[in-house]
Scaffold this motif. Structure first.
Motif, PDB file in Angstrom:
ATOM      1  N   ALA A  10      48.664 174.416 -29.697  1.00 28.77           N
ATOM      2  CA  ALA A  10      50.027 174.134 -29.068  1.00 28.77           C
ATOM      3  C   ALA A  10      49.965 173.769 -27.511  1.00 28.77           C
ATOM      4  O   ALA A  10      48.995 174.491 -26.802  1.00 28.77           O
ATOM      5  N   GLY A  11      50.421 172.540 -27.262  1.00 26.82           N
ATOM      6  CA  GLY A  11      50.393 172.295 -26.015  1.00 26.82           C
ATOM      7  C   GLY A  11      49.554 171.139 -25.583  1.00 26.82           C
ATOM      8  O   GLY A  11      49.066 170.903 -24.373  1.00 26.82           O
ATOM      9  N   PHE A  12      49.040 170.312 -26.581  1.00 32.16           N
ATOM     10  CA  PHE A  12      48.105 169.058 -26.464  1.00 32.16           C
ATOM     11  C   PHE A  12      48.960 168.010 -25.679  1.00 32.16           C
ATOM     12  O   PHE A  12      48.298 167.478 -24.884  1.00 32.16           O
ATOM     13  N   GLY A  13      49.935 167.711 -25.892  1.00 32.84           N
ATOM     14  CA  GLY A  13      50.861 166.655 -25.213  1.00 32.84           C
ATOM     15  C   GLY A  13      51.724 166.908 -23.895  1.00 32.84           C
ATOM     16  O   GLY A  13      51.740 165.865 -23.175  1.00 32.84           O
ATOM     17  N   PRO A  14      51.815 168.205 -23.557  1.00 38.69           N
ATOM     18  CA  PRO A  14      52.641 168.145 -22.160  1.00 38.69           C
ATOM     19  C   PRO A  14      51.945 167.973 -21.181  1.00 38.69           C
ATOM     20  O   PRO A  14      50.818 167.724 -20.897  1.00 38.69           O
ATOM     21  N   TYR A 314      57.098 169.165 -21.609  1.00 42.47           N
ATOM     22  CA  TYR A 314      56.575 167.792 -22.172  1.00 42.47           C
ATOM     23  C   TYR A 314      56.775 166.597 -21.014  1.00 42.47           C
ATOM     24  O   TYR A 314      57.700 166.818 -20.039  1.00 42.47           O
ATOM     25  N   TRP A 315      56.419 165.372 -21.275  1.00 44.00           N
ATOM     26  CA  TRP A 315      56.144 164.412 -20.255  1.00 44.00           C
ATOM     27  C   TRP A 315      57.387 164.165 -19.676  1.00 44.00           C
ATOM     28  O   TRP A 315      57.572 164.241 -18.507  1.00 44.00           O
ATOM     29  N   LYS A 316      58.550 163.536 -20.548  1.00 44.82           N
ATOM     30  CA  LYS A 316      59.705 163.246 -19.890  1.00 44.82           C
ATOM     31  C   LYS A 316      60.525 164.171 -19.176  1.00 44.82           C
ATOM     32  O   LYS A 316      60.962 164.068 -17.830  1.00 44.82           O
ATOM     33  N   ASP A 317      60.558 165.180 -19.598  1.00 41.40           N
ATOM     34  CA  ASP A 317      61.552 166.534 -18.923  1.00 41.40           C
ATOM     35  C   ASP A 317      60.407 166.950 -17.776  1.00 41.40           C
ATOM     36  O   ASP A 317      61.123 167.504 -16.955  1.00 41.40           O
ATOM     37  N   GLY A 318      59.119 167.031 -18.264  1.00 42.09           N
ATOM     38  CA  GLY A 318      58.261 167.820 -17.336  1.00 42.09           C
ATOM     39  C   GLY A 318      58.318 166.744 -15.932  1.00 42.09           C
ATOM     40  O   GLY A 318      58.124 167.417 -14.785  1.00 42.09           O
ATOM     41  N   LEU A 319      58.386 165.372 -16.145  1.00 42.86           N
ATOM     42  CA  LEU A 319      58.615 164.577 -14.771  1.00 42.86           C
ATOM     43  C   LEU A 319      59.723 164.867 -13.988  1.00 42.86           C
ATOM     44  O   LEU A 319      59.874 164.944 -12.819  1.00 42.86           O
ATOM     45  N   ARG A 320      60.716 165.180 -15.019  1.00 39.22           N
ATOM     46  CA  ARG A 320      62.201 165.523 -14.377  1.00 39.22           C
ATOM     47  C   ARG A 320      62.160 166.638 -13.606  1.00 39.22           C
ATOM     48  O   ARG A 320      62.643 166.762 -12.486  1.00 39.22           O
ATOM     49  N   GLN A 323      60.344 166.185 -10.349  1.00 39.55           N
ATOM     50  CA  GLN A 323      61.210 165.607  -9.305  1.00 39.55           C
ATOM     51  C   GLN A 323      62.216 166.485  -8.757  1.00 39.55           C
ATOM     52  O   GLN A 323      62.562 166.436  -7.477  1.00 39.55           O
ATOM     53  N   GLU A 324      62.779 167.415  -9.622  1.00 42.11           N
ATOM     54  CA  GLU A 324      64.000 168.213  -9.214  1.00 42.11           C
ATOM     55  C   GLU A 324      63.157 169.435  -8.171  1.00 42.11           C
ATOM     56  O   GLU A 324      64.006 169.795  -7.304  1.00 42.11           O
ATOM     57  N   LEU A 325      62.080 169.773  -8.438  1.00 41.86           N
ATOM     58  CA  LEU A 325      61.047 170.798  -7.408  1.00 41.86           C
ATOM     59  C   LEU A 325      61.067 169.856  -6.000  1.00 41.86           C
ATOM     60  O   LEU A 325      61.523 170.537  -5.024  1.00 41.86           O
ATOM     61  N   LYS A 326      61.030 168.709  -5.955  1.00 41.39           N
ATOM     62  CA  LYS A 326      60.472 167.795  -4.673  1.00 41.39           C
ATOM     63  C   LYS A 326      62.150 167.898  -4.188  1.00 41.39           C
ATOM     64  O   LYS A 326      62.280 167.873  -2.887  1.00 41.39           O
ATOM     65  N   THR A 327      62.943 167.487  -4.949  1.00 44.31           N
ATOM     66  CA  THR A 327      64.383 167.240  -4.255  1.00 44.31           C
ATOM     67  C   THR A 327      65.083 168.445  -3.940  1.00 44.31           C
ATOM     68  O   THR A 327      65.617 168.648  -2.869  1.00 44.31           O
ATOM     69  N   ASN A 328      65.208 169.680  -4.731  1.00 49.89           N
ATOM     70  CA  ASN A 328      65.871 171.064  -4.352  1.00 49.89           C
ATOM     71  C   ASN A 328      65.118 172.001  -3.677  1.00 49.89           C
ATOM     72  O   ASN A 328      65.628 172.652  -2.734  1.00 49.89           O
ATOM     73  N   ASN A 337      47.583 170.797  -8.607  1.00 49.79           N
ATOM     74  CA  ASN A 337      46.420 170.968  -9.626  1.00 49.79           C
ATOM     75  C   ASN A 337      46.451 171.905 -10.425  1.00 49.79           C
ATOM     76  O   ASN A 337      46.030 172.183 -11.814  1.00 49.79           O
ATOM     77  N   GLN A 338      47.447 173.135 -10.282  1.00 50.97           N
ATOM     78  CA  GLN A 338      47.558 174.125 -10.741  1.00 50.97           C
ATOM     79  C   GLN A 338      48.822 173.975 -11.714  1.00 50.97           C
ATOM     80  O   GLN A 338      49.198 174.856 -12.879  1.00 50.97           O
ATOM     81  N   LEU A 339      49.855 173.191 -11.288  1.00 48.44           N
ATOM     82  CA  LEU A 339      51.017 172.950 -12.143  1.00 48.44           C
ATOM     83  C   LEU A 339      51.050 171.624 -12.806  1.00 48.44           C
ATOM     84  O   LEU A 339      51.497 171.667 -14.087  1.00 48.44           O
ATOM     85  N   ILE A 340      50.378 170.568 -12.467  1.00 45.97           N
ATOM     86  CA  ILE A 340      50.413 169.224 -13.198  1.00 45.97           C
ATOM     87  C   ILE A 340      49.191 168.883 -13.832  1.00 45.97           C
ATOM     88  O   ILE A 340      48.200 168.843 -13.338  1.00 45.97           O
ATOM     89  N   ARG A 341      49.184 168.484 -14.956  1.00 47.09           N
ATOM     90  CA  ARG A 341      48.106 168.007 -15.579  1.00 47.09           C
ATOM     91  C   ARG A 341      47.813 166.531 -15.432  1.00 47.09           C
ATOM     92  O   ARG A 341      48.617 165.699 -15.026  1.00 47.09           O
ATOM     93  N   CYS A 342      46.254 166.368 -15.025  1.00 43.26           N
ATOM     94  CA  CYS A 342      45.944 165.211 -14.743  1.00 43.26           C
ATOM     95  C   CYS A 342      46.044 164.041 -15.994  1.00 43.26           C
ATOM     96  O   CYS A 342      46.073 162.763 -15.744  1.00 43.26           O
ATOM     97  N   ARG A 343      46.126 164.577 -17.115  1.00 45.22           N
ATOM     98  CA  ARG A 343      46.283 163.524 -18.428  1.00 45.22           C
ATOM     99  C   ARG A 343      47.237 164.271 -19.440  1.00 45.22           C
ATOM    100  O   ARG A 343      46.918 165.295 -19.650  1.00 45.22           O
TER     101      ARG A 343
END
Length: 343
Positions: A10-14, A314-320, A323-328, A337-343
């Motif tokens: 579970a979680g190969f794509g996110p 998942y990718w689309k909502d994960g990117l959202r 971005q909300e972390l950076k904004t809010n 590196n602990q939060l965001i996958r490189c691929r």
């Protein structure tokens, strides 16, 4: 006696949260190795959410778990149905996984205890993540009386058919560890295969006998993507074993591997998480662990900004979400590196 192992992820794509790969192992009479275990165990389990009548749901995790549905805001936009926290959607996963663990005489009460039972190798990395710091106080136990009844009925049903649940185990690839592995092999599919191979090797070491006729070991892996040929990858992961190709087709690829008188058969099957009960159970274990860990990420960041919308990663909502972390909460420092996958 035969041993049947199911493996799924579970979680190969996110883009956020861990990749989890799990295995479930059953012993059973040789005559049942190709039987429909849902039919054999119909008194205690079902493969549909409807009409369970107290039985455990064991199904592909995509059927067992459906995240909260978005609700409409005024003006037609959507918002999450609820704040982070344990949703009704996760209850079938939790009920099944915890009831099966009780069959193994394991009763975790917290997330840390659950991880120690399923993937102890992850524990030493757990404390390096700020969002997992309170895992030891995070209560996972729910519906204890119902869980006890369901587990007792399952164990009795298994025993009456000469079947026993022997093992549940997971490989939890947290984001920083996953990124490190991808950096080494340059391919996330190879990372998944390495984790899968770890579980295959564990099953082989634990259950393959020196008398294959008496200790048949069959391992079924849910096949991802269109890959058909596994010979080279298997020989790289198991260089000391003699390998024989049994079949390679768009639907299934099967191999016989032997060494020092011990033997196992591997089957990479399309849709195995819907066709083989042990694979379905492995799928649910993987999904349950991943959802709990993603939930901890959501709780941590929403604690800094109450209106932050949770994510499934998942990718689309994960990117959202990123971005909300950076904004809010731009002042909040964290290791990407602990939060965001490189691929």
């Amino acid at each position: 006696m035969a041993f049947l192992v199911g493996i799924d992820e579970a979680g190969f794509g996110p883009i956020l949260g861990p990749l989890v790969v799990s295995s479930s192992t059953f012993s059973l009479p040789h005559r049942l190795i190709r039987a429909d275990l849902w039919q054999i165990l119909r008194k205690s389990v079902g493969d549909r959410r409807r009409r369970l009548a107290g039985r455990l749901l064991i199904a592909d995790s995509k059927k067992a778990y459906r995240g909260p549905r978005p609700q409409k805001r005024a003006g037609g936009t959507q918002r999450p149905a609820e704040k982070p926290g344990k949703s009704v959607a996760i209850k079938h996963l939790e009920r099944t996984v915890l009831a099966c663990l009780r069959c193994l005489h394991k009763e975790p009460a917290t997330l840390t205890e659950l991880l120690m039972m399923l993937c102890p190798d992850f524990i030493e990395r757990l404390g390096t993540y700020p969002w997992y710091e309170e895992a030891g106080s995070y209560d996972i136990l729910a519906g204890e009386a119902d869980m006890t009844i369901a587990s007792t009925v399952l164990k009795s049903n298994l025993a009456s058919n000469g079947i026993e649940l022997l093992d549940l185990h997971s490989c939890c690839l947290d984001v920083a560890y996953y990124n490190k592995m991808v950096g080494s092999v340059k391919n996330k599919a190879n990372v998944l295969f390495t984790a899968t191979s770890t579980l295959i090797k564990r099953a082989y070491d634990s259950f393959a006998g020196t008398e294959p006729a008496d200790n048949e070991l069959q391992i079924v892996v849910d096949r991802q993507g269109g890959r058909v040929r596994y010979r080279n990858s298997l020989q790289r992961m198991f260089p000391d074993m003699e390998l024989k190709i049994l079949c390679e087709s768009p639907a299934a690829s099967s191999y016989d591997l032997q060494a020092a008188g011990k033997e196992m058969r591997l089957h990479f099957v399309v849709g195995a998480d819907e066709r083989f009960l042990p694979v379905s159970l492995a799928s649910m274990v993987s999904k349950y662990l991943r959802e709990l860990l993603v939930e901890k990420i959501n709780r941590y960041f929403v604690g800094f900004h109450a209106d932050l919308r949770p994510t499934a990663g998942y990718w689309k909502d994960g990117l959202r979400f990123i971005q909300e972390l950076k904004t809010n909460i731009p002042h909040l420092k964290f290791d990407s590196n602990q939060l965001i996958r490189c691929r």
